[in-house]
Design a protein around this motif. Structure first.
Motif, short mmCIF file in Angstrom:
data_model
loop_
_atom_site.label_atom_id
_atom_site.label_comp_id
_atom_site.label_asym_id
_atom_site.label_seq_id
_atom_site.Cartn_x
_atom_site.Cartn_y
_atom_site.Cartn_z
N LEU A 1 38.09 77.61 -9.83
CA LEU A 1 38.91 78.56 -10.54
C LEU A 1 38.47 79.94 -9.92
O LEU A 1 39.48 80.75 -9.43
CB LEU A 1 38.67 78.52 -12.07
N TYR A 2 37.42 79.96 -9.71
CA TYR A 2 37.16 81.47 -9.35
C TYR A 2 37.29 81.79 -7.66
O TYR A 2 37.84 82.93 -7.42
CB TYR A 2 35.58 81.73 -9.44
N SER A 3 37.22 80.69 -6.84
CA SER A 3 37.60 81.00 -5.63
C SER A 3 39.08 81.03 -5.53
O SER A 3 39.72 81.75 -4.63
CB SER A 3 37.34 79.87 -4.73
N SER A 4 39.90 80.51 -6.28
CA SER A 4 41.36 80.63 -6.17
C SER A 4 41.77 82.09 -6.91
O SER A 4 42.65 82.58 -6.28
CB SER A 4 42.17 79.45 -7.29
N SER B 1 48.34 89.29 -13.24
CA SER B 1 48.26 89.55 -14.77
C SER B 1 48.13 88.07 -15.29
O SER B 1 48.36 86.89 -14.40
CB SER B 1 49.47 90.01 -15.30
N SER B 2 47.60 87.92 -16.51
CA SER B 2 47.36 86.76 -17.07
C SER B 2 48.70 85.92 -17.31
O SER B 2 48.71 84.70 -17.11
CB SER B 2 46.70 86.69 -18.52
N GLU B 3 49.59 86.40 -17.39
CA GLU B 3 51.32 85.92 -17.36
C GLU B 3 51.44 85.19 -15.89
O GLU B 3 51.95 84.20 -15.93
CB GLU B 3 52.15 86.79 -17.66
N GLU B 4 51.20 85.97 -14.80
CA GLU B 4 51.26 85.53 -13.40
C GLU B 4 50.60 84.45 -13.24
O GLU B 4 51.17 83.51 -12.78
CB GLU B 4 51.27 86.54 -12.60
N PHE B 5 49.36 84.43 -13.64
CA PHE B 5 48.34 83.19 -13.68
C PHE B 5 48.93 81.88 -14.09
O PHE B 5 48.68 80.90 -13.65
CB PHE B 5 46.89 83.68 -14.04
N THR B 6 49.53 82.19 -15.38
CA THR B 6 49.87 80.85 -15.98
C THR B 6 51.16 80.36 -15.52
O THR B 6 51.48 79.36 -15.53
CB THR B 6 50.46 81.35 -17.46
N ASN B 7 51.94 81.05 -14.58
CA ASN B 7 53.17 80.75 -13.89
C ASN B 7 52.64 79.95 -12.48
O ASN B 7 53.77 79.41 -12.00
CB ASN B 7 54.10 81.68 -13.71
N GLU C 1 51.23 77.22 -9.86
CA GLU C 1 51.19 76.05 -9.71
C GLU C 1 49.51 75.81 -9.60
O GLU C 1 48.96 76.32 -8.74
CB GLU C 1 52.02 75.26 -8.60
N SER C 2 49.19 74.83 -10.13
CA SER C 2 47.58 74.61 -10.44
C SER C 2 47.26 74.07 -8.80
O SER C 2 47.88 72.96 -8.48
CB SER C 2 47.05 73.68 -11.41
N SER D 1 45.24 71.43 -6.45
CA SER D 1 44.81 69.97 -6.51
C SER D 1 43.31 70.17 -6.72
O SER D 1 42.89 69.15 -7.46
CB SER D 1 45.20 69.20 -5.28
N SER D 2 42.78 71.30 -6.51
CA SER D 2 41.39 71.44 -6.52
C SER D 2 40.97 71.48 -7.91
O SER D 2 39.91 71.25 -8.36
CB SER D 2 40.68 72.45 -5.77
N TRP D 3 41.85 71.79 -8.82
CA TRP D 3 41.42 72.08 -10.36
C TRP D 3 41.61 70.62 -11.10
O TRP D 3 41.41 70.48 -12.31
CB TRP D 3 42.45 72.86 -10.79
N SER D 4 42.24 69.63 -10.13
CA SER D 4 42.16 68.50 -11.15
C SER D 4 40.82 67.70 -11.40
O SER D 4 39.80 67.95 -10.79
CB SER D 4 42.72 67.24 -10.09
N ILE D 5 40.73 67.34 -12.37
CA ILE D 5 39.68 66.54 -13.14
C ILE D 5 39.45 65.28 -12.99
O ILE D 5 40.37 64.24 -13.14
CB ILE D 5 39.44 66.88 -14.77
#
Length: 62
Positions: free
Chosen positions: A36-39, A47-53, A55-56, A58-62
């Protein structure tokens, strides 16, 4: 034996603060392991709104 309520409240306050710090440390570790922090560093200020929009990655996959 009588309890000093002021000392008890002070101790409980410290316990609550330390539990919160421990939980926050765990969340920071999870965010770091998910990348998350490197991304966020690569994206720069958004903004938080831009962040939610976005695409995640693949490194964020659990």
């Amino acid at each position: 034996m009588e309890l000093d309520e002021q000392k008890l409240h002070a101790l409980l306050g410290k316990v609550v603060v330390e539990m919160g710090a421990a939980a926050n440390g765990l969340l920071i570790t999870i965010g770091d392991k998910l990348g998350l922090y490197s991304s966020l560093s690569e994206l720069g200020p958004i903004s938080s709104e831009e962040f939610t929009n976005i695409e995640s990655p693949s490194s964020w996959s659990i």
